[in-house]
Design a protein around this motif. Structure first.
Motif, short mmCIF file in Angstrom:
data_model
loop_
_atom_site.label_atom_id
_atom_site.label_comp_id
_atom_site.label_asym_id
_atom_site.label_seq_id
_atom_site.Cartn_x
_atom_site.Cartn_y
_atom_site.Cartn_z
N GLN A 81 12.56 -9.05 -3.90
CA GLN A 81 14.39 -8.42 -3.94
C GLN A 81 14.73 -8.22 -5.32
N HIS A 82 14.14 -9.42 -5.75
CA HIS A 82 15.10 -9.44 -7.73
C HIS A 82 14.25 -9.71 -8.87
N LYS A 83 12.58 -10.22 -8.45
CA LYS A 83 12.20 -9.97 -10.39
C LYS A 83 11.07 -9.36 -10.33
N LEU A 84 10.93 -7.98 -8.96
CA LEU A 84 9.77 -7.00 -9.94
C LEU A 84 9.33 -7.00 -11.10
N SER A 85 10.09 -6.89 -11.77
CA SER A 85 10.18 -5.33 -12.94
C SER A 85 9.82 -6.80 -13.32
N ASP A 86 10.53 -8.11 -13.44
CA ASP A 86 9.45 -9.00 -14.70
C ASP A 86 8.31 -9.59 -14.32
N PHE A 87 8.04 -9.86 -12.39
CA PHE A 87 6.55 -10.20 -12.65
C PHE A 87 5.57 -9.11 -12.91
N ASN A 88 5.80 -8.12 -13.12
CA ASN A 88 4.59 -6.47 -13.24
C ASN A 88 4.49 -6.01 -14.66
N THR A 89 6.02 -6.82 -15.28
CA THR A 89 5.39 -6.39 -16.84
C THR A 89 4.63 -8.11 -17.07
N GLN A 90 5.44 -9.07 -16.75
CA GLN A 90 4.47 -10.52 -17.30
C GLN A 90 2.54 -10.22 -16.26
N TRP A 91 2.22 -9.71 -15.30
CA TRP A 91 1.01 -9.46 -15.15
C TRP A 91 -0.35 -9.53 -15.83
N ALA A 102 -7.60 -4.62 -11.54
CA ALA A 102 -7.27 -5.05 -10.24
C ALA A 102 -7.53 -3.65 -9.36
N ARG A 103 -7.18 -3.25 -8.66
CA ARG A 103 -6.93 -1.60 -7.18
C ARG A 103 -5.84 -1.21 -7.75
N VAL A 104 -4.61 -2.18 -7.60
CA VAL A 104 -3.09 -2.42 -7.56
C VAL A 104 -3.26 -2.70 -8.99
N ALA A 105 -2.29 -1.68 -9.40
CA ALA A 105 -2.17 -1.88 -11.10
C ALA A 105 -0.73 -2.39 -11.21
N VAL A 106 0.31 -2.26 -10.47
CA VAL A 106 1.55 -2.07 -10.08
C VAL A 106 2.01 -2.89 -8.51
N MET A 107 2.88 -4.26 -9.18
CA MET A 107 2.92 -4.62 -7.28
C MET A 107 4.23 -3.70 -7.05
N GLY A 108 4.08 -3.50 -6.01
CA GLY A 108 5.25 -2.93 -4.92
C GLY A 108 5.61 -3.23 -3.39
N ALA A 109 4.74 -3.71 -3.15
CA ALA A 109 4.71 -4.38 -1.99
C ALA A 109 4.01 -6.23 -0.95
N ARG A 110 3.94 -6.62 -0.41
CA ARG A 110 4.37 -7.95 0.14
C ARG A 110 2.56 -7.82 -0.15
N GLU A 111 1.79 -7.45 0.44
CA GLU A 111 0.25 -6.71 0.64
C GLU A 111 -0.93 -6.96 -0.93
N ASP A 112 0.10 -6.08 -1.77
CA ASP A 112 -0.59 -6.62 -3.20
C ASP A 112 -0.50 -7.55 -3.46
N PHE A 113 0.25 -8.07 -3.08
CA PHE A 113 -0.14 -9.20 -4.34
C PHE A 113 -1.25 -10.44 -4.15
N GLY A 114 -2.16 -9.91 -2.69
CA GLY A 114 -3.38 -9.73 -2.87
C GLY A 114 -4.17 -9.71 -3.52
N ALA A 128 7.20 -15.63 -16.63
CA ALA A 128 8.05 -14.54 -16.54
C ALA A 128 9.69 -15.09 -16.90
N ALA A 129 9.87 -16.23 -16.40
CA ALA A 129 10.54 -17.14 -16.19
C ALA A 129 11.28 -16.59 -14.80
N ILE A 130 10.48 -16.67 -14.03
CA ILE A 130 11.21 -16.20 -12.48
C ILE A 130 11.33 -17.76 -12.00
N ILE A 131 10.41 -18.33 -12.34
CA ILE A 131 10.84 -19.80 -11.68
C ILE A 131 10.86 -20.65 -13.22
N SER A 132 11.26 -21.97 -12.57
CA SER A 132 11.69 -22.74 -13.91
C SER A 132 9.58 -24.05 -14.01
#
Length: 179
Positions: A81-91, A102-114, A128-132
């Protein structure tokens, strides 16, 4: 063996009636009971209900696993909902080889995190400073506890261990990361 279990239950019940419950037990039970009104996601409420059922029925290993599922699902909702871009940049920075394969290069859905281990997801979130760093420490430690509870082991997992994990994950992850 069954007689010993019945005897232990009987002794525990009489002691509980005589001395009452520990303060932390009362607090954790109340916190879990009040949490549904604070959890906006349907999937999270389902994990919470299962965690509460497990805890009430003294299935402490299962309560730890379900509370981890609640906290991890909450983190994924926050990322989506809030940090997808930050996550995809840091991955790819954090796990270049894993990302390249990876089969999925960019996360876009919950299932992708598998595609990633849970430990990798929380490491990426920290980088990525998404969490402290503090939330990362809690999640990393509780993931280890979840693994100990979920996999066959000789470790004793009782009410005290479950209450500590539940309290930490709910107060320091679910209620700290605002959707």
């Amino acid at each position: 063996m069954a007689e010993v279990t019945i005897l232990k239950f009987s002794i525990r019940k009489s002691l509980d009636e005589k001395h009452g419950q520990r303060t932390i037990t009362i607090q954790v039970t109340q916190m879990l009971a009040e949490l549904p009104s604070k959890v906006p996601e349907v999937s999270e409420r389902e994990f919470l209900q299962e965690a509460l059922i497990c805890y009430k029925h003294k299935a402490f290993r299962a309560a730890i696993v379900m509370t981890w599922n609640l906290a991890y699902d909450h983190l994924l909702s926050y990322i989506l909902q809030h940090k997808l871009s930050d996550f995809n940049t840091q991955w790819p920075r954090s796990f270049a080889r894993r990302h390249a394969q990876a089969r999925v290069a960019v996360m876009g859905a919950r299932e992708d995190f598998g595609e990633l281990k849970e430990s990798e997801v929380i490491a990426i979130c920290k980088s990525a400073a998404i969490i402290s760093a503090d939330v990362y420490k809690v999640m990393d430690e509780k993931l280890d506890k979840r693994n100990s509870a979920a996999h066959p082991s000789v470790l004793h997992i009782g009410q005290i261990q479950a209450e500590g994990v539940i309290d930490d994950l709910v107060n320091n992850v679910v209620l700290k990361i605002h959707l």
